[in-house]
Design a protein around this motif. Sequence first.
Motif, mmCIF file in Angstrom:
data_model
loop_
_atom_site.group_PDB
_atom_site.id
_atom_site.type_symbol
_atom_site.label_atom_id
_atom_site.label_comp_id
_atom_site.label_asym_id
_atom_site.label_seq_id
_atom_site.Cartn_x
_atom_site.Cartn_y
_atom_site.Cartn_z
ATOM 1 N N ALA A 20 -15.458 15.243 -25.064
ATOM 2 C CA ALA A 20 -16.711 14.601 -24.668
ATOM 3 C C ALA A 20 -16.752 14.299 -23.182
ATOM 4 C CB ALA A 20 -16.918 13.311 -25.461
ATOM 5 N N GLY A 21 -15.648 14.517 -22.480
ATOM 6 C CA GLY A 21 -15.562 14.183 -21.059
ATOM 7 C C GLY A 21 -16.147 15.244 -20.148
ATOM 8 N N GLY A 22 -16.084 14.947 -18.868
ATOM 9 C CA GLY A 22 -16.655 15.820 -17.848
ATOM 10 C C GLY A 22 -15.961 17.166 -17.734
ATOM 11 N N LEU A 40 -13.166 26.863 -32.855
ATOM 12 C CA LEU A 40 -13.025 25.845 -31.823
ATOM 13 C C LEU A 40 -13.259 24.474 -32.440
ATOM 14 C CD1 LEU A 40 -12.730 25.039 -28.814
ATOM 15 C CD2 LEU A 40 -15.208 25.332 -28.620
ATOM 16 N N HIS A 41 -12.251 23.604 -32.317
ATOM 17 C CA HIS A 41 -12.377 22.218 -32.765
ATOM 18 C C HIS A 41 -12.441 21.332 -31.541
ATOM 19 C CE1 HIS A 41 -10.458 22.802 -37.023
ATOM 20 N NE2 HIS A 41 -11.601 23.452 -36.867
ATOM 21 N N THR A 42 -13.466 20.476 -31.472
ATOM 22 C CA THR A 42 -13.582 19.522 -30.376
ATOM 23 C C THR A 42 -13.270 18.133 -30.912
ATOM 24 O OG1 THR A 42 -15.961 19.240 -30.765
ATOM 25 C CG2 THR A 42 -15.300 20.915 -29.173
ATOM 26 N N TYR A 43 -12.515 17.344 -30.128
ATOM 27 C CA TYR A 43 -12.121 15.999 -30.558
ATOM 28 C C TYR A 43 -12.195 15.046 -29.378
ATOM 29 C CZ TYR A 43 -9.328 11.972 -31.857
ATOM 30 O OH TYR A 43 -8.918 10.681 -32.094
ATOM 31 N N ASP A 44 -12.642 13.833 -29.662
ATOM 32 C CA ASP A 44 -12.599 12.745 -28.688
ATOM 33 C C ASP A 44 -12.750 11.435 -29.440
ATOM 34 O OD1 ASP A 44 -12.955 11.076 -26.291
ATOM 35 O OD2 ASP A 44 -13.427 12.968 -25.295
ATOM 36 N N VAL A 45 -12.311 10.353 -28.813
ATOM 37 C CA VAL A 45 -12.508 9.034 -29.423
ATOM 38 C C VAL A 45 -13.909 8.512 -29.139
ATOM 39 C CG1 VAL A 45 -10.080 8.399 -29.466
ATOM 40 C CG2 VAL A 45 -11.453 7.850 -27.444
ATOM 41 N N VAL A 46 -14.622 9.176 -28.248
ATOM 42 C CA VAL A 46 -16.006 8.815 -27.951
ATOM 43 C C VAL A 46 -16.888 9.503 -28.984
ATOM 44 C CG1 VAL A 46 -17.817 8.911 -26.201
ATOM 45 C CG2 VAL A 46 -15.435 8.658 -25.508
#
Length: 92
Positions: A20-22, A40-46
């Motif tokens: 989720a970052g820049g 593709l797996h995307t992960y974030d704590v946001v």
Amino acid sequence: MGSSSTKSDKRFNVAVLGAAGGIGQPLSLLLATAPQVKQLHTYDVVPVVNGVGVDLSHIETPCKVSGFAGDLKDKDASKAALAKALKGADVV
């Protein structure tokens, strides 16, 4: 004659942590369009990372995109989401 697989034929399952970052968002977009990426797996704590996964899934790409979100207030939920995001990953 049978066909033989070469290194260029290999497709990878990729996980992007911090998606989720820049840096994570444009990296995820580039990876989603790469022919070498199968999943593709995307992960974030946001929590907005789910939106990143959904946005990428609307783009015609050669891979399947899924988003996974952790929870800053729930360590166990974050660990479970991270485990799902990393499952089957060839490259992190």
